[in-house]
Design a protein around this motif. Structure first.
Motif, PDB file in Angstrom:
ATOM      1  N   ASN A  36       0.815  -1.219   0.000  1.00  0.00           N
ATOM      2  CA  ASN A  36       0.000   0.000   0.000  1.00  0.00           C
ATOM      3  C   ASN A  36       0.845   1.264   0.000  1.00  0.00           C
ATOM      4  O   ASN A  36       0.498   2.247  -0.656  1.00  0.00           O
ATOM      5  N   PHE A  37       1.940   1.268   0.706  1.00  0.00           N
ATOM      6  CA  PHE A  37       2.821   2.439   0.696  1.00  0.00           C
ATOM      7  C   PHE A  37       3.539   2.573  -0.642  1.00  0.00           C
ATOM      8  O   PHE A  37       3.745   3.686  -1.128  1.00  0.00           O
ATOM      9  N   ALA A  38       3.914   1.449  -1.244  1.00  0.00           N
ATOM     10  CA  ALA A  38       4.547   1.489  -2.564  1.00  0.00           C
ATOM     11  C   ALA A  38       3.581   2.046  -3.602  1.00  0.00           C
ATOM     12  O   ALA A  38       3.998   2.718  -4.555  1.00  0.00           O
ATOM     13  N   ASN A  39       2.284   1.804  -3.424  1.00  0.00           N
ATOM     14  CA  ASN A  39       1.275   2.319  -4.348  1.00  0.00           C
ATOM     15  C   ASN A  39       1.155   3.836  -4.297  1.00  0.00           C
ATOM     16  O   ASN A  39       0.528   4.437  -5.175  1.00  0.00           O
ATOM     17  N   LEU A  40       1.747   4.454  -3.277  1.00  0.00           N
ATOM     18  CA  LEU A  40       1.746   5.915  -3.171  1.00  0.00           C
ATOM     19  C   LEU A  40       2.945   6.531  -3.883  1.00  0.00           C
ATOM     20  O   LEU A  40       3.247   7.703  -3.691  1.00  0.00           O
ATOM     21  N   GLU A  41       3.622   5.701  -4.703  1.00  0.00           N
ATOM     22  CA  GLU A  41       4.834   6.147  -5.399  1.00  0.00           C
ATOM     23  C   GLU A  41       5.961   6.442  -4.412  1.00  0.00           C
ATOM     24  O   GLU A  41       6.801   7.315  -4.643  1.00  0.00           O
ATOM     25  N   LYS A  42       5.976   5.716  -3.305  1.00  0.00           N
ATOM     26  CA  LYS A  42       7.041   5.824  -2.327  1.00  0.00           C
ATOM     27  C   LYS A  42       8.024   4.669  -2.512  1.00  0.00           C
ATOM     28  O   LYS A  42       7.626   3.554  -2.860  1.00  0.00           O
ATOM     29  N   LYS A  43       9.296   4.925  -2.294  1.00  0.00           N
ATOM     30  CA  LYS A  43      10.293   3.859  -2.334  1.00  0.00           C
ATOM     31  C   LYS A  43      10.234   3.089  -1.022  1.00  0.00           C
ATOM     32  O   LYS A  43      10.476   3.654   0.043  1.00  0.00           O
ATOM     33  N   VAL A  44       9.907   1.808  -1.113  1.00  0.00           N
ATOM     34  CA  VAL A  44       9.653   1.005   0.082  1.00  0.00           C
ATOM     35  C   VAL A  44      10.560  -0.222   0.101  1.00  0.00           C
ATOM     36  O   VAL A  44      10.727  -0.901  -0.910  1.00  0.00           O
ATOM     37  N   LEU A  45      11.125  -0.491   1.271  1.00  0.00           N
ATOM     38  CA  LEU A  45      11.892  -1.728   1.473  1.00  0.00           C
ATOM     39  C   LEU A  45      11.204  -2.547   2.558  1.00  0.00           C
ATOM     40  O   LEU A  45      10.933  -2.042   3.655  1.00  0.00           O
ATOM     41  N   LEU A  46      10.931  -3.802   2.259  1.00  0.00           N
ATOM     42  CA  LEU A  46      10.422  -4.744   3.249  1.00  0.00           C
ATOM     43  C   LEU A  46      11.599  -5.623   3.661  1.00  0.00           C
ATOM     44  O   LEU A  46      12.147  -6.365   2.853  1.00  0.00           O
ATOM     45  N   LEU A  47      11.995  -5.514   4.915  1.00  0.00           N
ATOM     46  CA  LEU A  47      13.198  -6.178   5.401  1.00  0.00           C
ATOM     47  C   LEU A  47      12.837  -7.285   6.380  1.00  0.00           C
ATOM     48  O   LEU A  47      12.042  -7.079   7.300  1.00  0.00           O
ATOM     49  N   GLU A  48      13.409  -8.448   6.191  1.00  0.00           N
ATOM     50  CA  GLU A  48      13.177  -9.575   7.086  1.00  0.00           C
ATOM     51  C   GLU A  48      13.979  -9.374   8.362  1.00  0.00           C
ATOM     52  O   GLU A  48      15.215  -9.353   8.346  1.00  0.00           O
ATOM     53  N   GLY A  49      13.284  -9.206   9.478  1.00  0.00           N
ATOM     54  CA  GLY A  49      13.952  -9.035  10.763  1.00  0.00           C
ATOM     55  C   GLY A  49      13.819 -10.251  11.656  1.00  0.00           C
ATOM     56  O   GLY A  49      14.386 -10.286  12.747  1.00  0.00           O
ATOM     57  N   ASP A  50      13.077 -11.246  11.193  1.00  0.00           N
ATOM     58  CA  ASP A  50      12.928 -12.481  11.964  1.00  0.00           C
ATOM     59  C   ASP A  50      13.988 -13.464  11.479  1.00  0.00           C
ATOM     60  O   ASP A  50      13.768 -14.212  10.515  1.00  0.00           O
ATOM     61  N   LEU A  51      15.130 -13.466  12.133  1.00  0.00           N
ATOM     62  CA  LEU A  51      16.255 -14.297  11.708  1.00  0.00           C
ATOM     63  C   LEU A  51      16.159 -15.718  12.247  1.00  0.00           C
ATOM     64  O   LEU A  51      17.009 -16.547  11.957  1.00  0.00           O
ATOM     65  N   ARG A  52      15.101 -15.997  13.015  1.00  0.00           N
ATOM     66  CA  ARG A  52      14.898 -17.329  13.570  1.00  0.00           C
ATOM     67  C   ARG A  52      13.885 -18.131  12.752  1.00  0.00           C
ATOM     68  O   ARG A  52      14.008 -19.340  12.596  1.00  0.00           O
ATOM     69  N   ASN A  53      12.864 -17.440  12.255  1.00  0.00           N
ATOM     70  CA  ASN A  53      11.816 -18.104  11.482  1.00  0.00           C
ATOM     71  C   ASN A  53      11.376 -17.194  10.330  1.00  0.00           C
ATOM     72  O   ASN A  53      10.254 -16.697  10.315  1.00  0.00           O
ATOM     73  N   PRO A  54      12.251 -16.956   9.360  1.00  0.00           N
ATOM     74  CA  PRO A  54      11.943 -16.011   8.273  1.00  0.00           C
ATOM     75  C   PRO A  54      10.818 -16.504   7.375  1.00  0.00           C
ATOM     76  O   PRO A  54      10.704 -17.697   7.095  1.00  0.00           O
ATOM     77  N   SER A  55       9.981 -15.556   6.915  1.00  0.00           N
ATOM     78  CA  SER A  55       8.851 -15.945   6.063  1.00  0.00           C
ATOM     79  C   SER A  55       8.608 -14.978   4.917  1.00  0.00           C
ATOM     80  O   SER A  55       7.852 -15.289   3.996  1.00  0.00           O
ATOM     81  N   VAL A  56       9.217 -13.785   4.961  1.00  0.00           N
ATOM     82  CA  VAL A  56       8.970 -12.778   3.931  1.00  0.00           C
ATOM     83  C   VAL A  56       9.321 -13.292   2.540  1.00  0.00           C
ATOM     84  O   VAL A  56       8.591 -13.043   1.576  1.00  0.00           O
ATOM     85  N   HIS A  57      10.407 -14.033   2.418  1.00  0.00           N
ATOM     86  CA  HIS A  57      10.822 -14.526   1.096  1.00  0.00           C
ATOM     87  C   HIS A  57       9.796 -15.484   0.503  1.00  0.00           C
ATOM     88  O   HIS A  57       9.595 -15.531  -0.707  1.00  0.00           O
ATOM     89  N   ARG A  58       9.120 -16.234   1.378  1.00  0.00           N
ATOM     90  CA  ARG A  58       8.097 -17.156   0.880  1.00  0.00           C
ATOM     91  C   ARG A  58       6.868 -16.410   0.388  1.00  0.00           C
ATOM     92  O   ARG A  58       6.220 -16.833  -0.575  1.00  0.00           O
ATOM     93  N   MET A  59       6.532 -15.314   1.039  1.00  0.00           N
ATOM     94  CA  MET A  59       5.356 -14.548   0.643  1.00  0.00           C
ATOM     95  C   MET A  59       5.523 -13.948  -0.753  1.00  0.00           C
ATOM     96  O   MET A  59       4.564 -13.811  -1.497  1.00  0.00           O
ATOM     97  N   PHE A  60       6.767 -13.610  -1.092  1.00  0.00           N
ATOM     98  CA  PHE A  60       7.031 -12.997  -2.392  1.00  0.00           C
ATOM     99  C   PHE A  60       7.735 -13.950  -3.358  1.00  0.00           C
ATOM    100  O   PHE A  60       8.136 -13.546  -4.449  1.00  0.00           O
ATOM    101  N   ASN A  61       7.889 -15.202  -2.926  1.00  0.00           N
ATOM    102  CA  ASN A  61       8.486 -16.236  -3.771  1.00  0.00           C
ATOM    103  C   ASN A  61       9.852 -15.810  -4.305  1.00  0.00           C
ATOM    104  O   ASN A  61      10.138 -15.911  -5.507  1.00  0.00           O
ATOM    105  N   ILE A  62      10.694 -15.319  -3.403  1.00  0.00           N
ATOM    106  CA  ILE A  62      12.039 -14.921  -3.801  1.00  0.00           C
ATOM    107  C   ILE A  62      13.060 -15.822  -3.111  1.00  0.00           C
ATOM    108  O   ILE A  62      12.752 -16.505  -2.129  1.00  0.00           O
ATOM    109  N   SER A  63      14.278 -15.795  -3.588  1.00  0.00           N
ATOM    110  CA  SER A  63      15.342 -16.620  -3.031  1.00  0.00           C
ATOM    111  C   SER A  63      15.776 -16.100  -1.664  1.00  0.00           C
ATOM    112  O   SER A  63      15.780 -14.894  -1.409  1.00  0.00           O
ATOM    113  N   ASN A  64      16.163 -17.022  -0.800  1.00  0.00           N
ATOM    114  CA  ASN A  64      16.690 -16.651   0.509  1.00  0.00           C
ATOM    115  C   ASN A  64      18.164 -17.024   0.626  1.00  0.00           C
ATOM    116  O   ASN A  64      18.710 -17.102   1.719  1.00  0.00           O
ATOM    117  N   ILE A  65      18.806 -17.228  -0.496  1.00  0.00           N
ATOM    118  CA  ILE A  65      20.225 -17.619  -0.479  1.00  0.00           C
ATOM    119  C   ILE A  65      21.086 -16.466   0.039  1.00  0.00           C
ATOM    120  O   ILE A  65      21.969 -16.660   0.870  1.00  0.00           O
TER     121      ILE A  65
END
Length: 241
Positions: free
Chosen positions: A62-91
């Motif tokens: 929603n913030f990116a839709n406002l033409e804002k530069k947005v970074l979503l950063l994974e801060g859960d280093l024990r059980n990361p899930s952000v990469h799965r939500m966006f189907n990106i590599s976690n290498i």
């Protein structure tokens, strides 16, 4: 658009009541930015499974839709899930930047959403708390402020580990997610106190997984169906619910 991104309701059903709720949260965060810079925002909960990663993904969109530069950063280093939500590599991810001196450009991912970048966890470390509290981590966040309008950090549940409290010390604001009919009220109180003890700026709470059955939501659905029908080539009267 990828099938994975279609799972994020702000993309799949932008006119739904839930999507509108996310826009409402976005507006609240924007208004909280009046007296203090609100650029780095972490999202946490009292326990796992309350939907904080879903909430933060939708907020980032929603913030990116406002033409804002947005970074979503994974801060859960024990059980990361952000990469799965966006189907990106976690290498390669955050830990590779901090521990292996990899360049940020090598690790960050662009998404199908314009203006939205995602930085995954990378290799899961044995000492997450030490990494998150390190001087190098704080300097890294400071450097990101110069490029991004908003940085959303998906933090671990504060009721389980202290990591979210650490992240809150270099965040401008914290959003607390509460799972409806799931979160224990005493656990929520403990989690809130833990955030307050480290001086976290709790800018609001999100009641997630709430199933509403009422005239307000029905009217909202009717309104959007009616407006869509008026704009379409074949003008069909929306049925009252």
């Amino acid at each position: 658009m990828s099938k994975v991104l279609e799972k994020i309701i702000s993309i799949r059903k932008p006119k739904s009541p839930i999507s509108e709720s996310y826009r409402g949260i976005r507006t609240s965060i924007e208004f909280s930015n009046l007296d203090k810079e609100m650029k780095v925002i972490n999202v946490t909960s009292s326990m796992q499974g309350e939907g904080k990663s879903t909430v933060i993904a939708n907020l980032a969109v929603n913030f990116a839709n406002l033409e804002k530069k947005v970074l979503l950063l994974e801060g859960d280093l024990r059980n990361p899930s952000v990469h799965r939500m966006f189907n990106i590599s976690n290498i390669n991810g955050l830990t590779d930047i901090l521990l292996k001196d990899k360049a940020f450009a090598e690790c960050v991912h662009c998404t199908d959403v314009k203006n939205l970048h995602v930085l995954s966890c990378g290799a899961m470390p044995p000492n997450p708390s030490e990494i998150l509290s390190s001087k190098k981590m704080k300097e890294f966040i400071t450097s990101l402020r110069e490029y991004y309008d908003y940085i959303f950090i998906d933090a671990p549940p504060i009721g389980i580990v202290t990591d979210a409290g650490i992240i809150s010390t270099y965040s401008d604001g914290c959003v607390f997610v509460v799972g409806s009919k799931q979160c224990d009220i005493e656990m929520a109180k403990i989690a809130k106190k833990r955030l307050e003890d480290v001086g976290a700026n709790i800018i609001g709470a999100v009641l997630n997984k709430f199933e509403a059955e009422g005239n307000g939501y029905n009217y909202y659905n009717y309104y959007y169906q009616h407006e869509s029908g008026r704009k379409g080539r074949n003008k069909k009267k929306a049925a009252a619910l």
